[in-house]
Design a protein around this motif. Structure first.
Motif, PDB file in Angstrom:
ATOM      1  N   SER A   1     123.912  35.911  39.373  1.00 48.26           N
ATOM      2  CA  SER A   1     123.688  37.093  38.610  1.00 48.26           C
ATOM      3  C   SER A   1     124.839  38.493  39.022  1.00 48.26           C
TER       4      SER A   1
ATOM      5  N   VAL B   1     123.128  36.098  32.923  1.00 45.02           N
ATOM      6  CA  VAL B   1     122.229  36.839  33.970  1.00 45.02           C
ATOM      7  C   VAL B   1     123.112  38.304  34.252  1.00 45.02           C
TER       8      VAL B   1
ATOM      9  N   ASN C   1     121.879  41.940  36.554  1.00 40.96           N
ATOM     10  CA  ASN C   1     120.639  42.660  36.991  1.00 40.96           C
ATOM     11  C   ASN C   1     120.999  44.024  37.719  1.00 40.96           C
TER      12      ASN C   1
ATOM     13  N   LEU D   1     115.794  42.186  36.044  1.00 37.51           N
ATOM     14  CA  LEU D   1     116.952  41.136  35.783  1.00 37.51           C
ATOM     15  C   LEU D   1     116.850  41.236  34.223  1.00 37.51           C
TER      16      LEU D   1
ATOM     17  N   ILE E   1     118.316  38.714  31.129  1.00 38.11           N
ATOM     18  CA  ILE E   1     118.684  37.600  30.593  1.00 38.11           C
ATOM     19  C   ILE E   1     119.023  37.375  29.260  1.00 38.11           C
TER      20      ILE E   1
ATOM     21  N   LEU F   1     118.502  31.287  41.585  1.00 39.43           N
ATOM     22  CA  LEU F   1     119.142  32.658  41.172  1.00 39.43           C
ATOM     23  C   LEU F   1     119.147  33.339  42.056  1.00 39.43           C
TER      24      LEU F   1
END
Length: 486
Positions: free
Chosen positions: A6, A39, A41, A46, A48, A187
């Motif tokens: 991410s 992705v 954050n 988070l 997406i 992830l």
């Protein structure tokens, strides 16, 4: 197993809005059989985007859907009633829900739960394809998937299904993820921005967590960031575990000049000599396609190893992780000096980082409750009679250090019902010790709304940050039963 990394976003993504290519331009990316998974954050959510170029049929209803599974305890096996799967409800309008795993391919019922989780779909072009296609945008709260960016590890195993009715497809990534967690993809979250906004980092000690050093007052040691910056803090002291980061550019320059070690100098207050500071911590190092935990600590000369700034760590450019628990509340100052592998000094820009530390708790008390001049003791059963008269609550929400941020008094009853009674927040300037003298709060005459057992809950927060957000919440409660008598 694949790894999806991410990317930090300093601006929360409005996933309920139309798909914006600019918002996702630099996102972490994983290829799917029918498109891309993007992705990002921040420290709470988070974000997406499922950019499904292969789903070019604008089918109505809910037969186009996704599953998104997280191995919350990260043990790569199904843990009943802990590991979680997100999907949409089978009825319109589009609404995200979650269910807990009970076993392989078995779940609890779908629950709407927190409104913090969001799913939104659009149909149109993207950078992946100019032809219109389905795009899902999701927001998942870290609180539901066991993620805390101030802790470790900075990753969570996950699985994904994307499905469409026209064209017809169902793709699971990885295959059978809902029956076997051992091959879930990983992830990996960003713990903060790779760099501070231009011109805001300290020349050597760049900042504390996501708070740049130039936003920390050199005299008071308090931080104030812009309202548009994340985190936004105002006149905040520091507490908890603090990540003191190096300036990206300076670290690269020093490493290029041969620096391989450094010392951290510390003193309490603003006068007197500095002493070598000793602390131990761990940081995850990206090596060979995975994170490896590395330990850091001072050698016999109080020197720490300087990592190669080009290497990838879960906490980038970390020079000191200071656990302030047990430290004396007040001003603390830090400096850094650098050395080559043989211990020779490598010149570095001079800088003193001043931090005000406060790990104290506010004084939060319910001092008394009364009705019609009569004191109500905990667990009393009180008749509320006509003519109307207010229930009164005597509270104290005070902070000796002047770092109170907010307080709120609420009454809870029945099935998750709440009656707000009083609240106040930091006025925005100077110290705030809370209301003085301790106020009596008169409840509205509409309180209590019904006969029930009531919990009076007084909670407070302080303007204390660990560099990523405000930390700490304190509360006290009192319980009585209020019976409405005609």
């Amino acid at each position: 197993m694949a790894f999806l990394r991410s990317v930090w976003t300093s601006t929360p993504i409005n996933v309920s809005a139309a798909y914006s290519p600019a918002a996702w331009a630099d996102a972490g990316t994983m290829h799917l059989p029918v498109g891309l998974m993007l992705v990002k954050n921040d420290d709470k959510f988070l974000y997406i985007a499922l950019d499904l170029a292969g789903d070019n049929g604008n089918s109505p209803g809910t037969n186009d859907y996704f599953w998104l599974t997280f191995d919350v305890d990260r043990n790569r096996s199904i843990t009943a009633r802990l590991d979680i799967n997100y999907s949409i409800y089978p009825t319109l309008p589009i609404h995200i829900g979650y269910q807990f795993y009970l076993g392989a391919g078995r779940w609890t019922g779908l629950t709407s739960g927190t409104p913090l989780a969001i799913a939104h779909q659009t149909f149109g072009p993207s950078a992946a394809s100019a032809a219109p296609h389905r795009i899902w945008q999701l927001r998942i709260p870290f609180s539901q998937i066991g993620v805390d960016l101030t802790g470790a590890p900075p990753d969570v195993p996950f699985g994904l299904r994307v499905a469409s009715s026209s064209p017809s497809f169902v793709h699971d990534v990885p295959s059978n993820f809902f029956g076997d967690f051992s091959h879930l993809h990983d992830l990996i979250f960003a713990l903060g921005p790779d760099t501070y906004p231009p011109g805001t980092a300290g020349v050597t000690l760049g900042g504390v967590g996501n708070i740049p050093a130039t936003t920390i007052n050199a005299l008071s040691g308090r931080a104030t960031t812009a309202p548009t910056y994340h985190p936004h803090v105002v006149n905040a002291a520091f507490g908890g575990v603090l990540n003191i980061l190096g300036n990206n550019v300076t670290m690269g320059t020093l490493y290029g000049a041969g620096a391989r070690k450094y010392r951290i100098k510390h003193r309490q207050g603003t006068s007197g000599s500095f002493a070598n500071f000793r602390q131990n911590w761990s940081n995850y190092h990206w090596v060979g396609g995975t994170y490896v935990l590395e330990s850091f600590g001072p050698d016999a000369d109080d020197m720490y190893p300087l990592p190669n700034p080009a290497d990838d760590y879960s906490i980038q450019k970390l020079l000191l992780q200071w656990n302030t628990r047990g430290a004396v509340n007040g001003i603390h100052q830090f400096e850094a000096e650098f050395f080559n592998a043989g211990g020779g000094a490598v010149p570095s820009p001079a800088q003193t980082l001043t931090l005000l530390v406060d790990n104290s708790a506010p004084d939060v008390e319910i001092l008394g409750i009364r009705y019609r001049g009569t004191d109500i003791k905990p667990c009393d059963i009180v008749d509320i009679t006509a003519p109307p008269a207010p229930v009164e609550i005597h509270i104290r929400a005070s902070d000796a250090a002047g770092n109170l941020n907010s307080y709120a008094l609420n009454a809870y009853y029945g099935m998750n019902q709440q009656f707000p009674l009083a609240s106040a927040g930091y006025p925005g300037i100077g110290d705030w010790h809370g209301p003085s003298p301790d106020p009596w709060i008169s409840a509205p005459l509409s309180f209590p709304p019904q006969t029930c057992a009531y919990q009076f809950r007084l909670g407070a927060t302080k303007r204390i940050t660990n560099g990523y957000d405000y930390i700490g919440y304190w509360e006290t409660t009192d319980h009585v039963t209020l019976r409405k008598v005609p």
